[in-house]
Each structure stands twice: as structure tokens, then as C-alpha cells.
Write a protein that holds these residues in place. Structure first.
Motif: not given
Length: 239
Positions: A111-114, A127-131, A161-168, A210-215
Motif C-alpha cells: 500500500a505504501s509503494i502504491a 504496489g499491486g504486484s507486491a500485494l 479488479r473491476s472497481v480498479g479499472l472503473l476508477g482508472i 494497485f487494486l486492479a493489478v493485485g486483484a
């Protein structure tokens, strides 16, 4: 900081830095075309060449969608793979206890990285990859069934993942409401909050990435963790 480095001549007189690179170094935080980010790389990725990053992100998620589609299961089959045919094998209590501690640390560090990607090297993808390492460790130490029993299954990973994409997508089009253009950063998004630099839109891009990649990675890991014999049984594949 970058302006001070250039002013001090630490990078040479210009012959060692190409004009475009010098433009980025000078203008990432200062200047008329500033992204208001002390981290030059992040300002380039999401602001100066944001459309290119957007397409790169699209390619990555198309790869995830393709993987999930190849191994797509029906709703009944999804429920079936969540039920172990025999008690799952777990590692020793020492490994499981250490995993609990490490997982908490991974969540905090990722989370800090992101969230500091606009200030220091890092960002949403890193950050997502680390998550994604956190659920991977849980699967290894406990089993996929333990992760699903805690409430984090493939469906919820895909929702995140969808929330992350929608946010972007929303961050990209919001400037149009203010008469700007797609993916415009300044002055649409605030450069600071409470005296702390935000990098305008950069912090929002990093958060949703961060959300999209991690999920996205977690959804694939859960799919790959399905026992091979169960997969063959569901798909009707002969040995």
C-alpha cells in the motif's frame, strides 16, 4: 529536487541529458506543464505519456481476461472447486505463524509503494504486484480453500479488479466535465492536500492500478491453485 540537481549542474551542461529528458526533469514538479509530482518517472507514466500507459494497462488486463476465459467454469463448477475432496495439506505451525506476520507486512508495504508512487519510485503496478504476493503466500502455507473460506474468492477478486479499472476510467474522463481533455492532470485535480503533495491525478491512478493489478493476479493464482485432478474431472478430461 530535480530542479536543484539541474541547477547545480550535477547532470552536466545539457550535452549529457537529451532535451526531452531535461524537460521532464525540470517540469515534473515545477514549470508551466507540471504534473506536480516530485517523482519524475510517475509523472511521465501517467501524465506526459498517460495514453500509452493506459493501453499498456489494457494489454495486461486482456491477458488476465484471456487466462480466466480459457479456464472459465460454470457457477456449479465454481462451487464444486471450493469444496476440497480431502482435508487440504497445510505447512507446519511455524510456517503458518510466520506467514501471518509477513502477510501483514506485505499489505502495509505494498500500500505504501502504491500511495507514495507520486513521491518516490514505485506506483500502482509495482504496489499491486507486491500485494499479490500476500494471497500467494496464504495459498502456499494454508491452501486456496483457506483463502476462500476467509471470504476472498475469485469472484470478489474480479469485483475488486473491476472497481480498479472503473476508477482508472473515471479519473481519465473527469477532466472532460471541466472543459479539459482526457487524462488531463493539472489544474483539474488538486496538487496538494493539507500541505502534502498529491501529484494531482497521479495518486488516484496509482490507487486504482494497485487494486486492479493485485486483484487480477490473485484471481489467476486462485484459478491455478485448483487441484489438477479436480479440474480434469470437471472438464471431463481423461487421464
Amino acid at each position: 529536487m530535480t530542479y536543484a540537481v539541474l541547477s547545480a549542474g550535477l547532470l552536466g551542461t545539457g550535452s549529457e541529458v537529451r532535451p526531452l529528458g531535461e524537460f521532464y526533469l525540470v517540469n515534473s514538479y515545477f514549470g508551466d506543464y507540471s504534473a506536480k509530482s516530485p517523482e519524475v518517472v510517475t509523472s511521465i507514466l501517467w501524465d506526459y505519456r498517460g495514453v500509452d500507459t493506459l493501453f499498456e494497462t489494457a494489454v495486461f488486463f486482456l491477458a488476465i481476461i484471456g487466462s480466466l476465459t480459457v479456464f472459465r467454469l460454470t457457477k456449479e463448477q465454481e462451487e464444486e472447486v471450493k469444496r476440497p475432496e480431502r482435508p487440504p495439506t497445510e505447512m507446519t505451525s511455524i510456517v503458518r505463524d510466520v506467514t501471518r506476520v509477513i502477510v501483514v507486512m506485505i499489505l502495509a508495504v505494498s500500500a505504501s509503494i502504491a500511495l507514495h508512487g507520486h513521491l518516490t519510485p514505485g506506483g500502482g503496478f509495482q504496489g499491486g504486484s507486491a500485494l499479490a504476493v500476500a494471497p500467494l503466500l496464504i495459498i502456499a502455507a494454508y491452501s486456496k480453500y483457506a483463502l476462500e473460506k476467509s471470504g476472498f474468492d475469485k469472484t470478489r477478486a474480479l469485483i475488486l479488479r473491476s472497481v480498479g479499472l472503473l476508477g482508472i476510467a473515471l479519473v481519465a474522463v473527469i477532466p472532460l466535465l471541466y472543459g479539459g481533455y482526457v487524462m488531463q492532470n493539472q489544474p483539474v485535480f488538486p496538487a496538494e492536500l493539507g500541505g502534502q503533495p498529491l501529484g494531482g491525478s497521479l495518486i488516484y491512478y496509482n490507487l486504482f492500478e494497485f487494486l486492479a493489478v493485485g486483484a487480477g493476479f490473485t484471481a489467476v493464482f486462485l484459478l491455478l491453485a485448483i487441484p489438477e485432478e479436480k479440474f480434469k474431472k470437471l472438464l471431463g478430461v481423461d487421464e
